[in-house]
Scaffold this motif. Structure first.
Motif, PDB file in Angstrom:
ATOM      1  N   ARG A  37      44.011  39.673  23.539  1.00  0.00           N
ATOM      2  CA  ARG A  37      43.064  38.753  24.205  1.00  0.00           C
ATOM      3  C   ARG A  37      41.710  38.826  23.504  1.00  0.00           C
ATOM      4  O   ARG A  37      41.111  39.894  23.420  1.00  0.00           O
ATOM      5  N   ASP A  74      31.802  46.886  29.678  1.00  0.00           N
ATOM      6  CA  ASP A  74      32.170  48.296  29.768  1.00  0.00           C
ATOM      7  C   ASP A  74      33.022  48.635  28.547  1.00  0.00           C
ATOM      8  O   ASP A  74      34.240  48.437  28.548  1.00  0.00           O
ATOM      9  N   LYS A 132      36.188  51.103  28.997  1.00  0.00           N
ATOM     10  CA  LYS A 132      37.385  50.510  29.605  1.00  0.00           C
ATOM     11  C   LYS A 132      37.801  49.215  28.920  1.00  0.00           C
ATOM     12  O   LYS A 132      38.799  48.609  29.292  1.00  0.00           O
ATOM     13  N   LYS A 133      36.989  48.757  27.965  1.00  0.00           N
ATOM     14  CA  LYS A 133      37.226  47.472  27.306  1.00  0.00           C
ATOM     15  C   LYS A 133      37.367  46.336  28.325  1.00  0.00           C
ATOM     16  O   LYS A 133      38.335  45.564  28.325  1.00  0.00           O
ATOM     17  N   THR A 134      36.384  46.248  29.212  1.00  0.00           N
ATOM     18  CA  THR A 134      36.369  45.154  30.185  1.00  0.00           C
ATOM     19  C   THR A 134      34.974  44.534  30.217  1.00  0.00           C
ATOM     20  O   THR A 134      34.000  45.162  29.806  1.00  0.00           O
ATOM     21  N   LEU A 189      32.374  42.553  33.058  1.00  0.00           N
ATOM     22  CA  LEU A 189      32.142  42.248  34.466  1.00  0.00           C
ATOM     23  C   LEU A 189      31.350  40.951  34.542  1.00  0.00           C
ATOM     24  O   LEU A 189      30.309  40.821  33.892  1.00  0.00           O
ATOM     25  N   THR A 238      36.349  40.620  36.946  1.00  0.00           N
ATOM     26  CA  THR A 238      36.394  41.512  35.796  1.00  0.00           C
ATOM     27  C   THR A 238      37.571  41.118  34.910  1.00  0.00           C
ATOM     28  O   THR A 238      38.598  40.668  35.412  1.00  0.00           O
ATOM     29  N   LEU A 239      37.405  41.279  33.608  1.00  0.00           N
ATOM     30  CA  LEU A 239      38.486  40.918  32.692  1.00  0.00           C
ATOM     31  C   LEU A 239      38.513  41.917  31.540  1.00  0.00           C
ATOM     32  O   LEU A 239      37.476  42.321  31.024  1.00  0.00           O
ATOM     33  N   SER A 240      39.713  42.313  31.148  1.00  0.00           N
ATOM     34  CA  SER A 240      39.834  43.216  29.988  1.00  0.00           C
ATOM     35  C   SER A 240      39.897  42.398  28.703  1.00  0.00           C
ATOM     36  O   SER A 240      40.260  41.225  28.718  1.00  0.00           O
ATOM     37  N   TYR A 241      39.516  43.028  27.598  1.00  0.00           N
ATOM     38  CA  TYR A 241      39.574  42.340  26.307  1.00  0.00           C
ATOM     39  C   TYR A 241      40.184  43.260  25.267  1.00  0.00           C
ATOM     40  O   TYR A 241      40.150  44.481  25.401  1.00  0.00           O
ATOM     41  N   ASP A 242      40.730  42.666  24.229  1.00  0.00           N
ATOM     42  CA  ASP A 242      41.106  43.431  23.041  1.00  0.00           C
ATOM     43  C   ASP A 242      40.047  43.259  21.960  1.00  0.00           C
ATOM     44  O   ASP A 242      39.682  44.209  21.285  1.00  0.00           O
TER      45      ASP A 242
END
Lengths: 427, 427
Positions: A10, A87, A90-92, A94, A99-103
């Motif tokens: 992502r 963050d 946590k690779k996210t 806000l 909240t969403l994580s990313y690569d």
């Protein structure tokens, strides 16, 4: 926030300006999910914002729906939201919608107005970084002219008709020129009972010349153009205070003015959460390597105005204008395509296409390569380049028609006070 | 308010709508001073307001600077102000910018939204009488679609995508049609992850047919068009309540909807100060004689929507649409020219040019004289007539280009949330 889960990497992009959209444009057929966040649902063509302020163009000429730009991309997701914090552990990210994580994370948030800590100026002056702010300037300008027309006191009338602009970069110069043209083209016709010579346009610049990022030739020419159009140019002058009534300078000048526009500085629109050493404090720009990767981080990139890539020619980073943003975005987009295909990335190399600014009708200055020129031909080049870079065929046609119409008729058709600007109460 | 003193008679006009500008247009060379008051600095072409709401046109296509209309008139004065009270004894008007005496007074203030005393609906619904209100509807519509796209709960998503319109007059019908086209042209393309069938457009009408002021043929045809486009039409239904969540009707229906537009009624925008018998209470219209002079008053006139002239064909006054306003304004303007030249006035005679409404692409209905027709030809006539009546060459070209572009591309280019609409807090 309802982004589908995915096995693909992502790529999250913050900001749909020049840098962000240039990057995403390269990622059409990449095996990745792309998520774009922006506060607005449109891309803003910032170089023409001053024409919205001065009633020459409507927002739809210079704004373009972000969803439309990428409507043919697969697995592309736009979210209108405010990103509040990153963050990196946590690779996210806000946001105000979740909240969403990313690569991979691409920060392309541009700049915001810098008041250098002067709260009084921040409170009382008009910034011009967004379409809404440009419309506020338009409303306030027209409201003050309306007020002047009904004002019986001569000195109050002059104050209502005085427009002071701090900062003679491209925005300040182009605004001052457009206001001088408004005086010439509109004031005498629409306001028969106002004395045109009561309207003052004052451009205040802290350094020793206007358009300090351009050549000495361009500075000299544009100042001549401005002064010939009746703009008062004050150099080596810093604005120290504005209380909604009087602009004060460090040189002791006091200019009674009902409109004061602040275009004297920008600072990176950095996002909270990256460790402090991740950005250069004063400029608020993220130091990046030649691949636009933020120093000390992995797979987190910064682009354009908010990135600071030190090179031999630009030891303090590239100029904060459209071209470096577009080129860095394109390079990073291509690099991610290469990277996801297992190929090495390529270092960014800036190609300086030149700089230009328009002052008014038939009046512009261009520095292109070793060439410096001004006047009608420079103005034609300026128009052609700006039309070319506008997103979308429709926006080009509408803008071209408006320019032609305004040119022939000395007109500014959008002089409409749709939402009157309300001053903040003085505390 | 800085209006020059004059020995000539002073004609004061309140309202720069169709009636007001038609009257003033006749007064070019009359030996009189003319003062026009309006809350806005522009004339609004109300019949196309719904296209601003639905992102088809920007404000500058349908709004025209009032000062520009009359910039060649001598001794003409425009003031952007709110008229608060008329004092017919002293022959003065009181405004928020001061007091002014008049010799002749023309009230052309049009109508305002009528909520029939329902405070809950007034608080929570979206009216559409001004450009700013139309832009609010545009923002709210787009915001709700953005919210739907990030909403995981299916029933909440449907609620966000439900658009309810109360009142199936021309405004309601045209809005409903434009929303149905937005669904077809934009939703599936810009919002790939939304299910187009989740979007509902519901048109609620209290009487037994849509476009009740037109022929039975027009009503039947336009309802067919709407239903073919997927609009749900509810007849003989009154909306009784809306709490920002659910629209309730007197028939017991409850429709969860995040957008509720109120176009179910208008009432005259009367000005305080004339004795009570001077207007018909429920409709808030001033009864006038055949010269548009308010009954019981001298040299005080009412025009258009706010005037009530009883005739054999129209015992309850002319329809509150553009044509009677334009024709009454023109007649009164000519009459004042005659009067000031010592000639007698001529009674008003209404020439019914017909009525038309557009529902969507290639779909319109026309009642012209004894002719009733619908479909593509009616739609061409509708477009031609509306372009013709737009003020100004520029506005016609911009509108024509936008229509052509939207027609070819099934597009609505101005889908920009420039100023997000903020709901009033529920008390």
């Amino acid at each position: 926030m309802n982004i589908p889960a995915t096995d693909l990497p992502r790529i999250v992009v913050i900001g749909g300006g020049f840098a962000g959209i240039s990057a995403i444009r390269q990622l059409t057929r990449v095996p990745a999910q792309i998520v774009l966040f922006d506060r607005h649902n449109y891309h803003t063509f910032q170089p023409l914002l001053y024409q919205v302020s001065t009633a020459g163009l409507e927002p739809d000429s210079i704004a373009y729906p972000l969803r439309k730009v990428f409507r043919k991309h697969k697995d592309f997701h736009f979210r209108m939201a405010q990103v509040e914090r990153i963050d990196p552990e946590k690779k996210t990210i806000l946001t105000n919608i979740g909240t969403l994580s990313y690569d991979y994370l691409i920060i392309a948030t541009g700049t915001k107005t810098n008041y250098f800590g002067n709260a009084q100026i921040e409170r009382n002056s008009m910034p011009m970084k967004t379409v809404a702010q440009a419309l506020d300037i338009r409303s306030l300008m027209l409201q003050n002219i309306e007020k002047a027309d009904r004002e019986e006191n001569a000195s109050r009338r002059k104050q209502l008709l005085t427009f002071v602009i701090a900062g003679a970069g491209p925005t300040g110069v182009e605004l001052a020129g457009a206001l001088a043209e408004f005086r010439k083209g509109i004031l005498g016709k629409d306001y028969q009972y106002l004395d045109r010579s009561d309207m003052r346009v004052v451009l205040i610049e802290g350094s020793g010349r206007v358009l300090v990022a351009m050549s000495e030739f361009a500075s000299k020419k544009s100042q001549q153009f401005l002064e010939r159009m009746g703009v008062e140019v004050l150099l080596n002058t810093l604005v120290t205070d504005y209380d909604q009534e009087v602009v004060k300078t460090q040189t002791g000048q006091e200019i009674p003015a009902a409109t004061f526009i602040w275009s004297a500085g920008v600072t990176g629109n950095s996002v909270a959460g990256l460790h402090e050493s991740a950005y250069v404090p004063r400029a608020n720009r993220y130091p990046v390597n030649a691949f636009n990767e933020i120093e000390g981080m992995e797979q987190v990139y910064a682009l354009g105005d908010v990135a600071l890539m030190k090179t031999e020619r630009y030891p303090n980073g590239h100029p904060q204008v459209a071209q470096p943003a577009i080129q860095q975005g394109k390079n990073l987009g291509k690099n991610l395509v290469r990277h996801l295909a297992g190929k090495p990335m390529r270092a960014f190399r800036y190609f300086d296409k030149g700089t230009m600014a328009t002052i008014g009708r038939n009046k512009a200055v261009c520095d292109i390569g070793r060439y410096r020129f001004s006047g009608f031909f420079a103005w034609m080049v300026w128009m052609f380049v700006h039309l070319w870079f506008l997103v979308g065929f429709r926006n080009r046609v509408i803008t071209f028609f408006n320019w032609t119409y305004n040119y022939i008729n000395y007109d500014r058709a959008a002089r409409l006070i749709i939402r009157p600007f309300k001053r903040k109460a003085i505390s």
